[in-house]
Scaffold this motif. Structure first.
Motif, PDB file in Angstrom:
ATOM      1  N   ARG A 105      46.601  58.353   9.888  1.00  0.00           N
ATOM      2  CA  ARG A 105      47.565  57.516   9.811  1.00  0.00           C
ATOM      3  C   ARG A 105      47.685  56.687   8.816  1.00  0.00           C
ATOM      4  O   ARG A 105      48.266  56.363   7.633  1.00  0.00           O
ATOM      5  CB  ARG A 105      47.972  56.829  10.997  1.00  0.00           C
ATOM      6  CG  ARG A 105      49.035  55.510  11.037  1.00  0.00           C
ATOM      7  CD  ARG A 105      50.242  56.198  10.924  1.00  0.00           C
ATOM      8  NE  ARG A 105      51.179  55.016  10.998  1.00  0.00           N
ATOM      9  CZ  ARG A 105      52.500  55.111  10.650  1.00  0.00           C
ATOM     10  NH1 ARG A 105      53.043  56.196   9.886  1.00  0.00           N
ATOM     11  NH2 ARG A 105      53.246  53.853  10.710  1.00  0.00           N
ATOM     12  N   ALA A 108      47.334  58.178   5.326  1.00  0.00           N
ATOM     13  CA  ALA A 108      48.606  58.706   4.870  1.00  0.00           C
ATOM     14  C   ALA A 108      49.327  57.569   4.208  1.00  0.00           C
ATOM     15  O   ALA A 108      50.288  57.460   3.479  1.00  0.00           O
ATOM     16  CB  ALA A 108      49.438  59.114   5.983  1.00  0.00           C
ATOM     17  N   ALA A 109      48.852  56.166   4.547  1.00  0.00           N
ATOM     18  CA  ALA A 109      49.650  54.981   4.025  1.00  0.00           C
ATOM     19  C   ALA A 109      49.244  54.701   2.645  1.00  0.00           C
ATOM     20  O   ALA A 109      49.862  54.054   2.094  1.00  0.00           O
ATOM     21  CB  ALA A 109      49.279  53.862   5.012  1.00  0.00           C
ATOM     22  N   ASP A 110      48.236  54.974   2.352  1.00  0.00           N
ATOM     23  CA  ASP A 110      47.767  54.951   0.976  1.00  0.00           C
ATOM     24  C   ASP A 110      48.137  56.002  -0.045  1.00  0.00           C
ATOM     25  O   ASP A 110      47.786  57.120   0.002  1.00  0.00           O
ATOM     26  CB  ASP A 110      46.093  55.105   0.748  1.00  0.00           C
ATOM     27  CG  ASP A 110      45.473  54.635  -0.468  1.00  0.00           C
ATOM     28  OD1 ASP A 110      46.332  54.692  -1.202  1.00  0.00           O
ATOM     29  OD2 ASP A 110      44.213  54.738  -0.627  1.00  0.00           O
TER      30      ASP A 110
ATOM     31  N   LEU B  49      53.304  59.144   3.910  1.00  0.00           N
ATOM     32  CA  LEU B  49      53.766  57.917   4.927  1.00  0.00           C
ATOM     33  C   LEU B  49      54.861  58.433   5.879  1.00  0.00           C
ATOM     34  O   LEU B  49      54.766  58.507   7.123  1.00  0.00           O
ATOM     35  CB  LEU B  49      53.759  56.752   4.227  1.00  0.00           C
ATOM     36  CG  LEU B  49      54.067  55.499   5.264  1.00  0.00           C
ATOM     37  CD1 LEU B  49      52.870  55.503   6.370  1.00  0.00           C
ATOM     38  CD2 LEU B  49      53.994  54.452   4.346  1.00  0.00           C
ATOM     39  N   GLU B  53      54.915  58.917   9.689  1.00  0.00           N
ATOM     40  CA  GLU B  53      55.802  58.123  10.456  1.00  0.00           C
ATOM     41  C   GLU B  53      56.682  59.044  11.601  1.00  0.00           C
ATOM     42  O   GLU B  53      56.716  58.788  12.753  1.00  0.00           O
ATOM     43  CB  GLU B  53      56.659  57.225   9.658  1.00  0.00           C
ATOM     44  CG  GLU B  53      57.490  56.181  10.426  1.00  0.00           C
ATOM     45  CD  GLU B  53      56.812  55.267  11.053  1.00  0.00           C
ATOM     46  OE1 GLU B  53      55.756  54.799  10.286  1.00  0.00           O
ATOM     47  OE2 GLU B  53      57.304  54.692  11.922  1.00  0.00           O
ATOM     48  N   ARG B 160      57.925  50.235   0.560  1.00  0.00           N
ATOM     49  CA  ARG B 160      57.986  51.389   0.927  1.00  0.00           C
ATOM     50  C   ARG B 160      57.759  51.738   2.367  1.00  0.00           C
ATOM     51  O   ARG B 160      58.422  52.775   2.857  1.00  0.00           O
ATOM     52  CB  ARG B 160      56.633  52.260   0.288  1.00  0.00           C
ATOM     53  CG  ARG B 160      56.264  53.503   0.784  1.00  0.00           C
ATOM     54  CD  ARG B 160      55.078  54.060  -0.282  1.00  0.00           C
ATOM     55  NE  ARG B 160      54.353  55.316   0.173  1.00  0.00           N
ATOM     56  CZ  ARG B 160      53.268  55.298   0.674  1.00  0.00           C
ATOM     57  NH1 ARG B 160      52.654  54.267   0.796  1.00  0.00           N
ATOM     58  NH2 ARG B 160      52.833  56.463   0.966  1.00  0.00           N
ATOM     59  N   LYS B 165      60.218  53.190   7.217  1.00  0.00           N
ATOM     60  CA  LYS B 165      60.739  52.865   8.815  1.00  0.00           C
ATOM     61  C   LYS B 165      62.273  53.298   9.003  1.00  0.00           C
ATOM     62  O   LYS B 165      62.810  53.944   9.731  1.00  0.00           O
ATOM     63  CB  LYS B 165      60.557  51.687   9.301  1.00  0.00           C
ATOM     64  CG  LYS B 165      58.985  51.213   9.196  1.00  0.00           C
ATOM     65  CD  LYS B 165      58.528  51.573  10.422  1.00  0.00           C
ATOM     66  CE  LYS B 165      56.997  51.328  10.839  1.00  0.00           C
ATOM     67  NZ  LYS B 165      56.509  52.006  11.973  1.00  0.00           N
TER      68      LYS B 165
END
Lengths: 317, 322
Positions: A105, A108-110, B49, B53, B160, B165
């Motif tokens: 997780r 993946a945010a980077d 991301l 998510e 982002r 979200k």
């Protein structure tokens, strides 16, 4: 403070005033040289965490500038932060995900992280912090020490130029602490700069090359650990069976704050124009003082700390 | 998705006007920011991301439980209608005839009408409540667990992250609506005859076209939740407690639904986000009455822009201390 190209973290007049009017950080000029293991010391409530959050762009400074890896923060966050690993005020995990999925997780945010190497890098990070076997367990089931390790693993998902580690050994047992210290040394050897905040002076003394001390929002001092210890020069200690005569000789040579016991004399060398130790020893011998022991007891970082903050480790009001 | 972000210090220092559209703000900074890091941002990386998510949202037990409840509603309604009409009587026991939710009387003739009934039953509260939970928790939940700070230093980028979200919340809106619709379709087909559909205007269309209209209705219902999703997301940026944000969003929904029923307040009714929700029935007319449908979608768009911008202004200027 002169801006050197070699500074990995540099702040000038960095300040933060919270909405309540409380000044949490007051005109901070911090300079962390590349390749150092930099200890960031201070009692609870001294503004360390606020500073770290400003360095990483989580909190907007009320005044002053931050440069991280030579670029202004938070404007350059997108370019700079992928090269920075951070552990801030303890780990924060998704309880309902496994340790491995937590790292997936965060990776993946980077936006710069390559999805093709993601699983390999996650596995390597887990191995590096000793969680290789526990990666499939839900984070909910982790002990405090395991969570701390997982937080460290998240900071190590990519090769980093700078690691900001806030209290990395919190919640670890002595064996775990040793492992983390070894890890920090390894990281520094690999060329990363490590910015380590801790309240464990021992830890700083063991692994850090540089240190800075904060108290009540202000930076009191910064420099190499050796310089800092030297700055608070240890006391001169003379072991002798004739302390009275020794004290007289030392006083003549300008030694201050003499403390005479049956075993000998201790005293403080004057800050300006201190006498040469060899000459002092010779003078004692010339005065027929039977010298059994002669030396400068090296100050520990704790002495430095107490001398500088004058408050030990109590929470700043 | 590769938003230039973490907004410039200037943006964050100045109080950002709540009307600044996030899309524009993203666009102006994307170009110059496409530095060495941004260069590697292939589509796959940009979407990482979003995929993450979606996966953590739809793998959570809480989300699955919400969907399970939505799945159950049409089944309960279908069985109730079946039992009540098993003696050959009509729904409502021959009393008023106009009792009960919209379309319920037609279910015994055509199981497809269970889809419309189920959506009419769940749209006022059930569906928006689940959206309130997901939207309210979106940012506040991350702040509460402390994971927000790690996402931001990753660096996810504030704009982002907010876009991801919101997009995930919209996917949930669609998933929730389709759950109700599909469950109703299956239940209706199992319990009642299906066939040609008699529209509200009296025209009869084939079952295929009826199905198509049912799908269109599900999409319109999902779109009806877009405004609430933005509102919930905004509330979510205001607090560090997921539960508070969820409760506030759902509380606001109930309040607005009540205000919408008070005739003395009819001046403000056209501005309330649920006001045109039940207009989806107009898709069952021939020709379709577009007026209310368009107003509904327009209103949702306004809410999305206003509260999306407010959420963006708040999240990009806020000190993350949790």
């Amino acid at each position: 403070m002169a801006r050197t190209a070699e500074a990995v973290v540099e702040t000038s007049a960095l300040s933060k005033r919270y909405r309540g009017g409380q000044l949490a950080v007051d005109s901070l000029d911090l300079s962390v040289p590349r390749g150092s293991v930099f200890g960031f010391l201070g009692p609870n409530g001294s503004g360390k965490t606020t500073t770290i959050r400003m360095l990483l762009g989580l909190i907007e400074p009320s005044g002053g500038d931050v440069r991280l890896l030579g670029e202004p923060m938070p404007d350059a966050a997108r370019r700079v932060l992928p090269r920075v690993g951070a552990l801030i005020e303890g780990p924060a995990l998704y309880d309902y995900l496994s340790g491995r999925d937590n790292l997936l997780r965060y990776d993946a945010a980077d936006p710069t992280a390559d999805p093709r190497t993601r699983t390999d890098r996650v596995a390597a990070a887990l191995e590096r912090v000793g969680l290789g076997a526990a990666g499939h367990k839900k984070a909910r089931a982790y002990s405090l020490g395991m969570k701390q390790r997982l937080g460290l693993a998240a900071a190590l998902l990519q090769p980093r130029q700078l690691l900001v580690l806030d209290e990395p050994t919190n919640g670890l047992d002595p064996q775990g602490m040793r492992e983390i210290r070894t890890l920090v040394r390894d990281l520094a050897e690999d060329g990363s700069t490590v910015f380590l905040s801790s309240h464990l002076l021992d830890e700083i003394e063991q692994v850090c090359t540089h240190a800075a001390v904060m108290s009540r929002g202000r930076l009191i001092t910064q420099g190499t650990v050796a310089e800092l210890s030297a700055g608070a020069r240890g006391r001169l200690s003379v072991g002798t069976s004739d302390p009275a005569r020794a004290a007289a000789v030392l006083k003549e040579h300008g030694v201050l704050d003499l403390d005479v016991t049956e075993e000998g004399v201790t005293g403080e060398l004057p800050l300006s124009d201190p006498p040469d130790l060899a000459e002092l020893n010779a003078a004692l011998v010339r005065a027929e003082v039977p010298v059994r022991a002669f030396g400068l007891a090296r100050a520990s970082l704790e002495d430095v700390f107490v001398a500088l903050t004058g408050e030990g480790f109590d929470v700043a009001g | 998705m590769s938003r230039a972000d973490t907004t410039s210090a200037d943006d964050a220092r100045e109080p950002v006007p709540g009307t600044a559209p996030p899309a524009e703000a993203g666009a102006t900074t994307t170009q110059p920011e496409a530095g060495p890091a941004g260069q590697g941002g292939s589509l796959g990386r940009g979407l990482s991301l979003f995929r993450s998510e979606l996966s953590i949202t739809f793998r959570r037990w809480r989300t699955l439980a919400l969907l399970a409840v939505l799945l159950g509603v049409p089944v309960v309604v279908g069985i109730a209608v079946k039992i009540e009409t098993s003696d050959g009587g009509s729904v409502g026991g021959g009393g008023g005839g106009g009792e009960g939710p919209a379309f319920i009387a037609q279910i015994t003739n055509n199981g497809l009408f269970l889809v419309f009934t189920a959506l009419a039953v769940t749209l006022p509260f059930f569906l928006p409540m689940t959206v309130g939970v997901v939207a309210g928790d979106a940012v506040a939940g991350e702040a509460a667990s402390g994971t927000l700070r790690y996402l931001l230093v990753a660096p996810a980028g504030r704009t982002r992250l907010l876009c991801v979200k919101y997009a995930t919340t919209l996917v949930f809106c669609l998933a929730a609506t389709l759950t109700v619709a599909l469950s109703a379709l299956v239940t209706g087909a199992l319990l009642f005859p299906v066939g040609e559909v008699t529209l509200l205007s009296g025209t009869t269309v084939s079952f295929g076209e009826g199905l198509l209209r049912a799908f269109a209705i599900a999409v319109v219902v999902a779109a009806s939740l877009v405004g609430l999703a933005a509102l919930g997301l905004f509330i979510s940026t205001l607090t560090n407690s997921g539960v508070t944000a969820m409760a506030a969003t759902v509380g606001l929904l109930i309040t607005v639904q009540i205000l919408d029923t008070i005739p003395q307040l009819d001046v403000m009714h056209p501005a309330l986000f649920p006001h045109y929700w039940l207009s989806f029935g107009d898709l069952l007319r021939d020709p379709v009455y577009w007026d209310q449908l368009v107003r509904n979608l327009g209103l949702q768009g306004v809410y999305a822009v206003v509260f999306g911008s407010a959420a963006w202004a708040r999240l990009t200027s806020r000190d993350v201390t949790a």
